[in-house]
Design a protein around this motif. Structure first.
Motif, short mmCIF file in Angstrom:
data_model
loop_
_atom_site.label_atom_id
_atom_site.label_comp_id
_atom_site.label_asym_id
_atom_site.label_seq_id
_atom_site.Cartn_x
_atom_site.Cartn_y
_atom_site.Cartn_z
N VAL A 159 0.91 -1.22 0.12
CA VAL A 159 0.02 -0.17 0.26
C VAL A 159 0.89 1.40 -0.02
CG1 VAL A 159 -1.79 1.16 1.35
CG2 VAL A 159 -1.77 -1.13 1.17
N ALA A 160 2.11 1.15 0.53
CA ALA A 160 3.04 2.24 0.46
C ALA A 160 4.04 2.21 -0.71
CB ALA A 160 4.04 2.16 1.77
N GLN A 161 4.36 1.09 -1.03
CA GLN A 161 5.33 0.98 -2.28
C GLN A 161 4.32 0.38 -3.30
OE1 GLN A 161 8.33 1.95 -1.77
NE2 GLN A 161 8.03 2.18 0.60
N ASN A 162 4.16 1.10 -4.39
CA ASN A 162 3.31 1.15 -5.69
C ASN A 162 3.68 1.95 -6.84
OD1 ASN A 162 1.26 2.92 -5.00
ND2 ASN A 162 1.05 1.55 -3.46
N GLY A 163 3.04 2.03 -8.02
CA GLY A 163 3.24 2.84 -8.98
C GLY A 163 2.10 3.84 -8.62
N HIS A 164 0.97 3.51 -8.10
CA HIS A 164 0.09 4.74 -7.69
C HIS A 164 -1.31 4.15 -6.99
CE1 HIS A 164 -1.76 8.71 -8.36
NE2 HIS A 164 -3.15 8.19 -8.56
N LEU A 165 -1.67 4.84 -6.11
CA LEU A 165 -2.83 4.33 -5.04
C LEU A 165 -3.90 5.31 -5.41
CD1 LEU A 165 -3.69 2.80 -2.63
CD2 LEU A 165 -2.75 4.41 -1.14
N PHE A 166 -5.00 4.14 -5.81
CA PHE A 166 -6.14 4.73 -6.03
C PHE A 166 -7.31 4.68 -4.73
CE2 PHE A 166 -4.74 4.06 -10.28
CZ PHE A 166 -5.11 5.33 -10.92
N VAL A 167 -8.15 5.58 -4.44
CA VAL A 167 -9.14 5.27 -3.23
C VAL A 167 -10.51 5.43 -3.90
CG1 VAL A 167 -9.88 5.73 -1.06
CG2 VAL A 167 -7.59 5.68 -1.38
N PHE A 168 -11.45 4.35 -3.79
CA PHE A 168 -12.42 4.72 -4.74
C PHE A 168 -13.65 4.69 -3.52
CE2 PHE A 168 -10.35 2.63 -7.65
CZ PHE A 168 -10.81 2.80 -8.86
N CYS A 169 -14.53 5.94 -3.76
CA CYS A 169 -15.57 6.31 -2.75
C CYS A 169 -16.71 6.23 -3.19
CB CYS A 169 -15.03 7.73 -2.09
SG CYS A 169 -13.29 8.04 -1.58
N ALA A 170 -17.81 5.86 -2.31
CA ALA A 170 -19.34 6.25 -2.61
C ALA A 170 -19.39 7.45 -2.33
CB ALA A 170 -20.20 5.29 -1.63
N ASP A 171 -19.83 8.19 -3.36
CA ASP A 171 -20.31 9.77 -3.17
C ASP A 171 -21.63 10.43 -3.44
OD1 ASP A 171 -19.78 12.44 -3.27
OD2 ASP A 171 -18.24 12.46 -4.42
N LEU A 172 -22.34 10.88 -2.37
CA LEU A 172 -23.50 11.36 -2.88
C LEU A 172 -23.46 12.88 -2.17
CD1 LEU A 172 -26.12 8.61 -1.54
CD2 LEU A 172 -25.65 9.25 -4.04
N ASN A 173 -22.29 13.22 -2.06
CA ASN A 173 -22.21 14.72 -1.67
C ASN A 173 -22.42 15.70 -2.89
OD1 ASN A 173 -19.87 16.88 -1.86
ND2 ASN A 173 -20.70 16.95 0.23
N ARG A 174 -22.07 15.12 -3.97
CA ARG A 174 -22.33 16.03 -5.23
C ARG A 174 -23.74 16.41 -5.46
NH1 ARG A 174 -19.77 11.76 -8.12
NH2 ARG A 174 -18.03 12.72 -8.35
N HIS A 175 -24.56 15.25 -5.03
CA HIS A 175 -26.06 15.27 -5.31
C HIS A 175 -26.78 16.05 -4.30
CE1 HIS A 175 -24.38 11.66 -7.16
NE2 HIS A 175 -25.08 11.89 -8.15
#
Length: 249
Positions: free
Chosen positions: A70-86
């Motif tokens: 999780v610390a050593q990689n090419g990139h880390l993405f975090v996927f979120c459920a998002d109803l804030n924009r709504h």
């Protein structure tokens, strides 16, 4: 069979990456591919947070159970459920939509939308010769993740995804038999047949572990699952989700 199916069927979780970062163009391609996924009623109820900062990666690795990749990689993405924009959409359009976006149904929509987007991202990355690994361990302490990523109400970080250039490719774990997970017309109710399928799969998995570890490990899949599920983990989740004004109705 074609290249897309071959990529999907060759999936492995990669936990050992080369010290080489993804380019901005690669990141853009992966995110754009994620956005091309199906989304319920065009709601697009998810967001993706990209992490390049090494210190943030390190903190997320600690939260996830000190998983080094999780610390050593090419990139880390975090996927979120998002109803804030709504919620913002309701304000923009002068509509009372709170009852809807606080419903269990829309919470499920956000979870599904995020998962569909993530799998598109995973396949896109793997088609580029990269490796990926999903990181559910960030849910060990979502309050800490929320503070680190500064997510507002109605946004729930669901899982991470490490992406990078594989240093080592693991053997592929055998999945459950197709006829155990695929039911035609209705859910199969043959308990004896169901248990027999599980016993056969147990034998396959036990052999897989024996060969992979030179006999040091031979646990069965049902044994592994029962031990894991016997231990209650992340039981704070409902309280956290509702504190963030989701799944309330």
């Amino acid at each position: 069979m074609n290249e897309t199916i071959t990529t999907i069927l060759n999936h492995r979780s990669i936990r050992d990456f080369k010290d080489k970062q993804l380019s901005d163009e690669q990141i853009k391609t992966i995110v754009t591919s994620a956005q091309a996924a199906s989304t319920s009623s065009f709601i697009q109820a998810y967001s993706i947070i990209g992490i390049k900062d090494k210190e943030k990666k390190r903190k997320l690795a600690e939260i996830a159970g000190n998983q080094e990749y999780v610390a050593q990689n090419g990139h880390l993405f975090v996927f979120c459920a998002d109803l804030n924009r709504h919620e913002r959409i309701g304000e923009m359009e002068g509509k009372d939509i709170l009852a809807t976006i606080e419903s269990t149904e829309k919470f499920m929509v956000a979870l599904i939308d995020a998962a569909l987007a993530a799998q598109n991202a995973a396949i896109a990355a793997e088609s580029m010769g990269l490796g990926i690994c999903y990181i559910g361990g960030i849910r060990n302490n979502l309050e800490a993740v929320k503070q680190l990523l500064k997510t507002p109400e109605r946004v729930i970080p669901l899982f991470g995804m490490t992406v990078g250039y594989p240093e080592r490719i693991n053997d592929q774990k055998p999945r459950l038999p197709l006829d155990h997970v695929y039911h035609e017309e209705e859910y199969q109710q043959d308990k004896e047949g169901y248990l027999r399928q599980l016993q056969q799969y147990d034998q396959l998995i036990s052999t897989y572990y024996e060969q992979r570890t030179d006999g040091k490990r031979s646990d069965r899949w049902t044994e592994q699952m029962a031990k894991m599920l016997e231990k209650q983990t992340r039981m704070y989740m409902k309280e956290f989700v509702q504190k963030n004004k989701m799944d309330l109705r």
